[in-house]
Design an enzyme around this catalytic site. Structure first.
Site, PDB file in Angstrom:
ATOM      1  N   ASP A 199      24.274 -48.222  -4.985  1.00  0.00           N
ATOM      2  CA  ASP A 199      23.136 -47.293  -5.197  1.00  0.00           C
ATOM      3  C   ASP A 199      23.201 -46.300  -6.181  1.00  0.00           C
ATOM      4  O   ASP A 199      24.321 -45.506  -6.386  1.00  0.00           O
ATOM      5  CB  ASP A 199      23.163 -46.417  -3.879  1.00  0.00           C
ATOM      6  CG  ASP A 199      22.295 -45.173  -3.882  1.00  0.00           C
ATOM      7  OD1 ASP A 199      21.442 -45.036  -4.922  1.00  0.00           O
ATOM      8  OD2 ASP A 199      22.034 -44.626  -2.762  1.00  0.00           O
ATOM      9  N   LYS A 218      15.236 -41.970  -9.414  1.00  0.00           N
ATOM     10  CA  LYS A 218      15.354 -40.511 -10.053  1.00  0.00           C
ATOM     11  C   LYS A 218      14.975 -40.770 -11.622  1.00  0.00           C
ATOM     12  O   LYS A 218      13.618 -40.729 -11.975  1.00  0.00           O
ATOM     13  CB  LYS A 218      16.511 -40.020  -9.974  1.00  0.00           C
ATOM     14  CG  LYS A 218      16.922 -39.455  -8.545  1.00  0.00           C
ATOM     15  CD  LYS A 218      18.080 -38.682  -8.380  1.00  0.00           C
ATOM     16  CE  LYS A 218      18.570 -38.229  -6.855  1.00  0.00           C
ATOM     17  NZ  LYS A 218      17.728 -37.011  -6.714  1.00  0.00           N
ATOM     18  N   PHE A 231      25.195 -40.676   0.118  1.00  0.00           N
ATOM     19  CA  PHE A 231      23.796 -40.413   0.453  1.00  0.00           C
ATOM     20  C   PHE A 231      22.730 -41.385  -0.130  1.00  0.00           C
ATOM     21  O   PHE A 231      23.039 -41.743  -1.225  1.00  0.00           O
ATOM     22  CB  PHE A 231      23.504 -38.783  -0.238  1.00  0.00           C
ATOM     23  CG  PHE A 231      22.208 -38.455  -0.060  1.00  0.00           C
ATOM     24  CD1 PHE A 231      22.047 -37.712   1.029  1.00  0.00           C
ATOM     25  CD2 PHE A 231      21.041 -38.828  -0.955  1.00  0.00           C
ATOM     26  CE1 PHE A 231      20.804 -37.262   1.419  1.00  0.00           C
ATOM     27  CE2 PHE A 231      19.982 -38.241  -0.450  1.00  0.00           C
ATOM     28  CZ  PHE A 231      19.575 -37.375   0.465  1.00  0.00           C
TER      29      PHE A 231
HETATM   30  C1  LIG Z   1      22.345 -41.618  -4.312  1.00  0.00           C
HETATM   31  C2  LIG Z   1      21.179 -41.267  -4.052  1.00  0.00           C
HETATM   32  N1  LIG Z   1      20.357 -42.596  -3.157  1.00  0.00           N
HETATM   33  C3  LIG Z   1      19.246 -42.192  -2.746  1.00  0.00           C
HETATM   34  C4  LIG Z   1      18.632 -40.924  -2.896  1.00  0.00           C
HETATM   35  C5  LIG Z   1      17.159 -40.862  -2.281  1.00  0.00           C
HETATM   36  O1  LIG Z   1      16.228 -40.808  -3.400  1.00  0.00           O
HETATM   37  P1  LIG Z   1      14.622 -40.285  -3.011  1.00  0.00           P
HETATM   38  O2  LIG Z   1      14.852 -38.798  -2.486  1.00  0.00           O
HETATM   39  O3  LIG Z   1      13.901 -40.278  -4.193  1.00  0.00           O
HETATM   40  O4  LIG Z   1      14.449 -40.805  -1.705  1.00  0.00           O
HETATM   41  C6  LIG Z   1      19.369 -39.917  -3.517  1.00  0.00           C
HETATM   42  C7  LIG Z   1      18.694 -38.596  -3.591  1.00  0.00           C
HETATM   43  O5  LIG Z   1      19.182 -37.672  -4.154  1.00  0.00           O
HETATM   44  C8  LIG Z   1      20.458 -40.122  -4.353  1.00  0.00           C
HETATM   45  O6  LIG Z   1      21.242 -39.328  -4.808  1.00  0.00           O
END
Ligand SMILES: Cc1ncc(COP(=O)(O)O)c(C=O)c1O
Length: 401
Positions: A228, A257, A143
């Site tokens: 990520d 986050k 994700f």
């Molecule tokens: C691993 C990861 N990458 C990217 C995101 C996307 O972050 P945002 O919702 O702040 O755009 C998330 C959100 O849950 C995530 O868990």
């Protein structure tokens, strides 16, 4: 200023139905305030929070250090322009490069934005160094966000055809299958992108040998390894960054986050040799905005001062051990994760029911898919909070027998 009349929960819910665009089923309560490990709704009901705003509230709710930093910075300079340097931006970038293996930082407001930056940087690297290569290999179940490019990078089966056509240039391979990744590389590939613990995908970790293999593949072909850490970073897994568990260094790292403790903030970090953007390639109205930078400086400073990564490791071990005990009494299995990014499975189709029952009892836990519960509490959690949480969970699970 408009003085909003405080009405009962149901009135507010009716107003929400009228004016808030529907995107999610939300429970019939309205959250009003938070402090530390707890949230309160409009009726004064208290909730012990083991979701932490989806792994965001690293310092707990409404931490004083964040409120103070925001108040101070707001009175000095809220926003200048992304076209100017400002001191909090420089100080925060300097701090992040000191505590990570990276040299350069680009700031955003959300995780998706940081990942978009990483995707652009990988394509720029492909254009400059790899004869126009642009494809990125990503992992099934991963994700990376909700913009069109990060949705395309995500390996979420439900998103296969959502908002078609997808952004071109992403290939997905199964997690922990090095041969499949190797086989997916072509002369068009410029990067491999992954989470080290898939957060939204069910809390699945990559193995050491797999990540080591990916590092080798990237080195062999001059491709970027993009990690990520939007969810795993800033102490969540018991180390400041999850890559530290593995003894390898990525070329590009994204964080979000927990870095802002609730203030919208994210960053993409990279090595000096990938400082490739030219004016106009990348930017954004809010990149490096002083108020966000002051928030980040305060939150990360506090995380470091209180060694909350270490607390995540210790409390995570305690929580995991206690969940193992629960598994001998209740239909709980597959306890997994690192630090305070943990999950367990319940019988198929019952995760949402369990989370809803816990909510009624004043405990917030996160149903992930049909059968997984994820626990991502603030990193300030103590043994006492965990015991309180387990007492509620035991009560809820008792009615599941
Ligand atoms: C691993 C990861 N990458 C990217 C995101 C996307 O972050 P945002 O919702 O702040 O755009 C998330 C959100 O849950 C995530 O868990």
């Amino acid at each position: 200023m408009l003085q909003m009349e405080k009405t009962k929960t149901n009135d507010w819910l009716a107003k929400a139905e009228q004016s808030v665009l529907f995107t999610a089923n939300r429970p019939n309560m309205v959250i009003e305030r938070g402090e530390g490990m707890y949230l309160w709704d409009m009726e004064g009901k208290r909730y012990l929070d083991f979701v932490g705003g989806w792994a965001v509230a690293s310092l707990g709710h409404s931490p004083k250090v964040l409120a103070d930093a925001l108040t101070r910075q707001a009175a000095t300079l809220v926003h200048a322009s992304p076209g100017f340097h400002n001191q909090p931006m420089i100080a925060f970038a300097e701090l992040l490069t000191r505590i990570s293996c990276m040299d350069k930082v680009f700031f955003g407001s959300s995780g998706a934005e940081a990942n978009e930056s990483a995707i652009k940087l990988a394509r720029k690297h492909g254009a400059v160094h790899l004869d126009g290569a642009y494809e990125i290999i990503a992992i099934s179940g991963g994700f990376h966000g909700r913009t069109l490019a990060t949705m395309s990078a995500s390996g979420k089966p439900q998103w296969e055809s959502l908002f078609a056509p997808k952004v071109d240039g992403f290939k997905h391979v199964p997690i922990n299958d090095l041969d499949a990744c190797f086989a997916a590389v072509t002369n068009k590939t410029c990067a491999i992108m992954l989470e080290l613990v898939q957060g939204e995908g069910g809390v699945h970790s990559v193995s050491e040998s797999y990540l080591y293999g990916l590092r080798k593949i990237c080195d062999m072909y001059g491709m970027l390894l993009i990690v990520d850490e939007i969810q795993t970073g800033m102490g969540r897994t018991g180390k400041l960054f999850a890559y530290e568990h593995y003894g390898i260094e990525p070329d590009v790292l994204t964080v979000g986050k927990g870095i802002g403790g609730g203030f919208p903030l994210s960053a993409m970090l990279t090595k000096a040799k990938y400082d490739l953007f030219e004016p106009g390639d990348q930017g954004g109205t809010y990149t490096g905005a002083p108020l966000a930078m002051a928030a980040g400086l305060a939150v990360v400073g506090e995380l470091l001062d209180r060694n909350l990564a270490e607390n995540a490791d210790q409390q995570g071990r305690y929580l995991k051990g206690r969940l193992q005990l629960l598994a001998s009494r209740f239909p709980v299995s597959g306890i997994r994760g690192k630090g305070l990014l943990l999950a367990f499975d319940v019988p198929e189709g019952r995760a949402a029911e369990l989370a809803a029952a816990a909510l009624q009892e004043g405990l917030l836990i996160n149903a992930l898919g049909a059968s997984t519960i994820r626990l991502v509490p603030p990193l300030i959690v103590t043994k006492e909070h965990i015991d309180e949480m387990l007492a509620i969970l035991t009560r809820v699970l008792s009615s599941f027998k």
